[in-house]
Write a protein that holds these residues in place. Structure first.
Motif, mmCIF file in Angstrom:
data_model
loop_
_atom_site.group_PDB
_atom_site.id
_atom_site.type_symbol
_atom_site.label_atom_id
_atom_site.label_comp_id
_atom_site.label_asym_id
_atom_site.label_seq_id
_atom_site.Cartn_x
_atom_site.Cartn_y
_atom_site.Cartn_z
ATOM 1 N N GLY A 22 0.959 -14.435 8.460
ATOM 2 C CA GLY A 22 3.230 -13.631 9.099
ATOM 3 C C GLY A 22 2.697 -12.768 10.010
ATOM 4 O O GLY A 22 1.793 -11.729 10.263
ATOM 5 N N GLN A 23 4.123 -12.769 11.243
ATOM 6 C CA GLN A 23 4.181 -11.515 11.917
ATOM 7 C C GLN A 23 5.492 -10.798 12.269
ATOM 8 O O GLN A 23 6.403 -12.347 12.008
ATOM 9 N N LEU A 24 6.139 -9.629 12.568
ATOM 10 C CA LEU A 24 7.414 -9.603 12.659
ATOM 11 C C LEU A 24 7.769 -9.198 14.340
ATOM 12 O O LEU A 24 6.366 -8.513 14.490
ATOM 13 N N PRO B 208 5.873 -1.712 11.063
ATOM 14 C CA PRO B 208 5.444 -1.395 9.506
ATOM 15 C C PRO B 208 6.311 -2.065 8.605
ATOM 16 O O PRO B 208 8.117 -1.701 9.065
ATOM 17 N N ALA B 209 6.307 -2.590 7.868
ATOM 18 C CA ALA B 209 7.385 -3.348 7.038
ATOM 19 C C ALA B 209 7.025 -3.933 6.075
ATOM 20 O O ALA B 209 5.509 -4.002 5.368
ATOM 21 N N SER B 210 7.590 -2.988 4.617
ATOM 22 C CA SER B 210 7.623 -3.610 3.484
ATOM 23 C C SER B 210 7.712 -5.085 3.215
ATOM 24 O O SER B 210 9.102 -5.745 3.167
ATOM 25 N N LEU C 152 1.052 -3.507 13.799
ATOM 26 C CA LEU C 152 2.022 -4.466 14.271
ATOM 27 C C LEU C 152 2.004 -5.840 14.021
ATOM 28 O O LEU C 152 2.688 -6.954 14.561
ATOM 29 N N GLY C 153 3.003 -5.351 12.594
ATOM 30 C CA GLY C 153 4.020 -6.433 11.935
ATOM 31 C C GLY C 153 2.761 -7.069 11.561
ATOM 32 O O GLY C 153 4.175 -8.915 11.087
#
Length: 176
Positions: free
Chosen positions: A118-120, A125-127, A145-146
């Motif tokens: 996946g990608q945001l 950055p994220a949990s 880079l998400g």
């Protein structure tokens, strides 16, 4: 029981006497004297011993309540390749592509037999937590880079919970 003046005569004020009011001689139930909190606690203890809540159900209830986050935004499914894509002749074992959108955040996810990618967007950055109902979800981290990946493919219904620096987002639940 009834005197010359009826059941509530002058010798029985408020219809009561010291011998009891009903035909069996029992003292009537007076609600003010009853300890509701004590009864509730005794019933809880009896239920815990005689019919305990299964640990799996208790954990599922706690996880379901954890999903009820007033600050969480729901990411709506805007594209599902099973529904929206045009089939390609000769293509076999094509990965499922999903796109979720909420506010200014888009989550693209590829579901394969090997796991999730996946990608945001915008990249950040994220949990990321893969939720699988009563089972504990996989904890992932999206890089700068998400991008995030999970080695285990989801089985059954699943959703994603993302915690970015700005917000908490939960995707719609889908069947894998």
């Amino acid at each position: 029981m009834n005197g010359p003046d009826g059941p509530y005569g002058p010798d029985r004020p408020n219809g009561r006497d010291d011998e009891g009011d009903d035909i069996f001689g029992d003292v009537p139930f007076v609600d003010e004297e009853f300890d509701h909190d004590r009864l509730e606690e005794e019933l809880r203890q009896a239920a815990a011993v005689l019919d305990p809540v299964p640990a799996e159900l208790r954990r599922a209830a706690i996880e379901a309540y954890a999903l009820h986050d007033l600050d969480a935004r729901i990411a709506e499914l805007t594209f599902d390749s099973l529904v929206d894509a045009i089939p390609v002749r000769g293509a076999m074992d094509v990965p499922r592509m999903l796109t979720f959108h909420t506010g200014g955040l888009t989550v693209d996810v590829e579901v394969t037999d090997e796991g999730l990618l996946g990608q945001l967007l915008p990249p950040q950055p994220a949990s990321v937590e893969v939720l699988h109902g009563p089972r504990a979800g996989a904890a992932l981290t999206a890089d700068d880079l998400g991008r995030f990946a999970c080695d285990a493919p989801p089985s059954g219904p699943f959703a994603l919970r993302l915690r970015t620096a700005a917000e908490v987002v939960v995707t719609e639940w889908l069947k894998a």
